[in-house]
Design a protein around this motif. Structure first.
Motif, mmCIF file in Angstrom:
data_model
loop_
_atom_site.group_PDB
_atom_site.id
_atom_site.type_symbol
_atom_site.label_atom_id
_atom_site.label_comp_id
_atom_site.label_asym_id
_atom_site.label_seq_id
_atom_site.Cartn_x
_atom_site.Cartn_y
_atom_site.Cartn_z
ATOM 1 N N ASN A 1 0.808 -1.210 0.000
ATOM 2 C CA ASN A 1 0.000 0.000 0.000
ATOM 3 C C ASN A 1 0.846 1.267 0.000
ATOM 4 O O ASN A 1 0.336 2.339 -0.281
ATOM 5 N N ASP A 2 2.132 1.169 0.339
ATOM 6 C CA ASP A 2 2.992 2.340 0.365
ATOM 7 C C ASP A 2 3.758 2.534 -0.946
ATOM 8 O O ASP A 2 4.469 3.506 -1.101
ATOM 9 N N THR A 3 3.619 1.614 -1.880
ATOM 10 C CA THR A 3 4.331 1.691 -3.132
ATOM 11 C C THR A 3 3.649 2.679 -4.073
ATOM 12 O O THR A 3 2.436 2.701 -4.184
ATOM 13 N N GLU A 4 4.460 3.467 -4.747
ATOM 14 C CA GLU A 4 3.907 4.374 -5.750
ATOM 15 C C GLU A 4 3.555 3.583 -6.990
ATOM 16 O O GLU A 4 4.136 2.544 -7.285
ATOM 17 N N SER A 5 2.596 4.108 -7.708
ATOM 18 C CA SER A 5 2.258 3.542 -9.005
ATOM 19 C C SER A 5 1.984 4.696 -9.953
ATOM 20 O O SER A 5 2.019 5.861 -9.562
ATOM 21 N N LEU A 6 1.736 4.364 -11.188
ATOM 22 C CA LEU A 6 1.514 5.357 -12.221
ATOM 23 C C LEU A 6 0.131 5.128 -12.813
ATOM 24 O O LEU A 6 -0.184 4.014 -13.230
ATOM 25 N N VAL A 7 -0.690 6.179 -12.809
ATOM 26 C CA VAL A 7 -1.993 6.116 -13.457
ATOM 27 C C VAL A 7 -1.839 6.750 -14.829
ATOM 28 O O VAL A 7 -1.307 7.857 -14.960
ATOM 29 N N ILE A 8 -2.287 6.016 -15.841
ATOM 30 C CA ILE A 8 -2.137 6.447 -17.230
ATOM 31 C C ILE A 8 -3.519 6.528 -17.865
ATOM 32 O O ILE A 8 -4.334 5.621 -17.711
ATOM 33 N N THR A 9 -3.771 7.613 -18.576
ATOM 34 C CA THR A 9 -4.958 7.693 -19.428
ATOM 35 C C THR A 9 -4.456 7.902 -20.846
ATOM 36 O O THR A 9 -3.467 8.609 -21.078
ATOM 37 N N ALA A 10 -5.123 7.249 -21.779
ATOM 38 C CA ALA A 10 -4.721 7.358 -23.176
ATOM 39 C C ALA A 10 -5.948 7.272 -24.065
ATOM 40 O O ALA A 10 -6.912 6.580 -23.734
ATOM 41 N N GLN B 1 -0.211 11.046 -17.603
ATOM 42 C CA GLN B 1 0.255 10.130 -16.561
ATOM 43 C C GLN B 1 0.440 10.895 -15.265
ATOM 44 O O GLN B 1 0.714 12.097 -15.277
ATOM 45 N N GLN B 2 0.274 10.177 -14.160
ATOM 46 C CA GLN B 2 0.475 10.806 -12.854
ATOM 47 C C GLN B 2 0.831 9.737 -11.833
ATOM 48 O O GLN B 2 0.196 8.681 -11.781
ATOM 49 N N ARG B 3 1.826 10.034 -11.013
ATOM 50 C CA ARG B 3 2.179 9.131 -9.913
ATOM 51 C C ARG B 3 1.070 9.177 -8.876
ATOM 52 O O ARG B 3 0.455 10.217 -8.636
ATOM 53 N N THR B 4 0.850 8.041 -8.218
ATOM 54 C CA THR B 4 -0.196 7.957 -7.198
ATOM 55 C C THR B 4 0.145 6.876 -6.190
ATOM 56 O O THR B 4 1.051 6.077 -6.403
ATOM 57 N N ARG B 5 -0.572 6.892 -5.110
ATOM 58 C CA ARG B 5 -0.512 5.843 -4.093
ATOM 59 C C ARG B 5 -1.934 5.362 -3.888
ATOM 60 O O ARG B 5 -2.877 6.126 -4.049
ATOM 61 N N PRO B 6 -2.111 4.087 -3.514
ATOM 62 C CA PRO B 6 -3.469 3.591 -3.277
ATOM 63 C C PRO B 6 -4.187 4.414 -2.205
ATOM 64 O O PRO B 6 -3.576 4.813 -1.211
ATOM 65 N N ALA B 7 -5.463 4.684 -2.442
ATOM 66 C CA ALA B 7 -6.267 5.441 -1.482
ATOM 67 C C ALA B 7 -6.607 4.554 -0.289
ATOM 68 O O ALA B 7 -6.810 3.353 -0.433
ATOM 69 N N ARG B 8 -6.643 5.184 0.866
ATOM 70 C CA ARG B 8 -7.058 4.469 2.084
ATOM 71 C C ARG B 8 -8.353 5.101 2.565
ATOM 72 O O ARG B 8 -8.367 6.281 2.932
ATOM 73 N N PRO B 9 -9.452 4.340 2.523
ATOM 74 C CA PRO B 9 -10.730 4.919 2.975
ATOM 75 C C PRO B 9 -10.669 5.290 4.456
ATOM 76 O O PRO B 9 -9.990 4.632 5.241
ATOM 77 N N GLU B 10 -11.399 6.365 4.805
ATOM 78 C CA GLU B 10 -11.436 6.807 6.201
ATOM 79 C C GLU B 10 -12.102 5.777 7.096
ATOM 80 O O GLU B 10 -11.755 5.638 8.257
ATOM 81 N N LYS B 11 -13.111 5.086 6.554
ATOM 82 C CA LYS B 11 -13.780 4.027 7.295
ATOM 83 C C LYS B 11 -14.079 2.883 6.343
ATOM 84 O O LYS B 11 -14.068 3.065 5.124
ATOM 85 N N PRO B 12 -14.331 1.693 6.888
ATOM 86 C CA PRO B 12 -14.557 0.528 6.024
ATOM 87 C C PRO B 12 -15.766 0.736 5.107
ATOM 88 O O PRO B 12 -16.777 1.309 5.505
ATOM 89 N N LEU B 13 -15.613 0.251 3.866
ATOM 90 C CA LEU B 13 -16.679 0.355 2.879
ATOM 91 C C LEU B 13 -17.096 -1.033 2.408
ATOM 92 O O LEU B 13 -16.258 -1.924 2.282
ATOM 93 N N ILE B 14 -18.383 -1.186 2.140
ATOM 94 C CA ILE B 14 -18.921 -2.434 1.610
ATOM 95 C C ILE B 14 -19.275 -2.183 0.144
ATOM 96 O O ILE B 14 -20.055 -1.283 -0.154
ATOM 97 N N PRO B 15 -18.699 -2.970 -0.779
ATOM 98 C CA PRO B 15 -19.004 -2.739 -2.195
ATOM 99 C C PRO B 15 -20.394 -3.268 -2.571
ATOM 100 O O PRO B 15 -20.754 -4.398 -2.233
ATOM 101 N N TYR B 16 -21.170 -2.430 -3.241
ATOM 102 C CA TYR B 16 -22.494 -2.797 -3.729
ATOM 103 C C TYR B 16 -22.552 -2.563 -5.229
ATOM 104 O O TYR B 16 -21.921 -1.630 -5.752
ATOM 105 N N THR B 17 -23.305 -3.404 -5.912
ATOM 106 C CA THR B 17 -23.537 -3.262 -7.340
ATOM 107 C C THR B 17 -24.906 -2.643 -7.557
ATOM 108 O O THR B 17 -25.891 -3.071 -6.949
#
Length: 179
Positions: free
Chosen positions: A3-12, A80-96
């Motif tokens: 979770n502390d690793t940087e990554s790159l977000v790319i749009t094309a 392109q932009q460097r980013t880190r994974p987001a950490r939610p403030e509180k737990p989230l439940i995924p719904y469709t």
């Protein structure tokens, strides 16, 4: 990936053509990076991509340096932009959330407004239009994933959402994501 690793977000985006995905992903692999998440689609003769790649600091730097030449070689507009994974403030439940209705302007905005007013994040959203079977009437479908705060009262939220959809003449489902 940590979770502390940087990554790159790319749009094309660019003209859709055979081999575009292969050419783009090969260059990512050659740079020593890994595709973590991606969304790609051909829309109206155009190709669109949203991707997050990870790698060592030097692999990401190598890929970033190559982006202008990749864009030129493949005929793409790339950001392109460097980013880190987001950490939610509180737990989230995924719904469709699935919605179908006669096609009309404003459906996506209205749905987005409903969830924004309740401070619920839309994490993914896909739409499509299609002709209704038998009648050919123009139909519109929305598929989204939302993050519901774990402390939300789901039954009340589901009821409010389905009441809202009834008022808007939308056929909808609201269910937990099943893995």
């Amino acid at each position: 990936m940590s979770n502390d690793t940087e990554s790159l977000v790319i749009t094309a985006s660019g003209e859709d053509k055979i081999g575009l995905v292969e050419g783009f992903t090969r260059r990512i692999s050659e740079s020593g990076c890994n595709i973590e998440e991606s969304r790609m689609a051909a829309l109206g003769g155009r190709f669109a991509l949203l991707m997050r790649v990870s790698g060592s600091w030097d692999s990401l730097a190598k890929l970033e340096a190559r982006m202008p030449s990749i864009a030129e070689e493949l005929g793409l507009s790339i950001t392109q932009q460097r980013t880190r994974p987001a950490r939610p403030e509180k737990p989230l439940i995924p719904y469709t959330v699935e919605v179908a209705a006669l096609d009309q302007p404003g459906i996506v905005n209205s749905l987005a407004n409903f969830f924004a007013r309740l401070h619920i994040n839309i994490e993914a959203l896909d739409t499509e239009t299609y002709p209704a079977p038998h009648t050919g009437a123009p139909m519109f479908a929305v598929h989204m994933t939302v993050g519901i705060p774990a402390d939300a009262h789901i039954a009340t939220l589901r009821g409010d959402f389905l009441d809202y959809c009834d008022d808007q003449n939308l056929d909808a489902t609201f269910e937990p994501v099943r893995m």
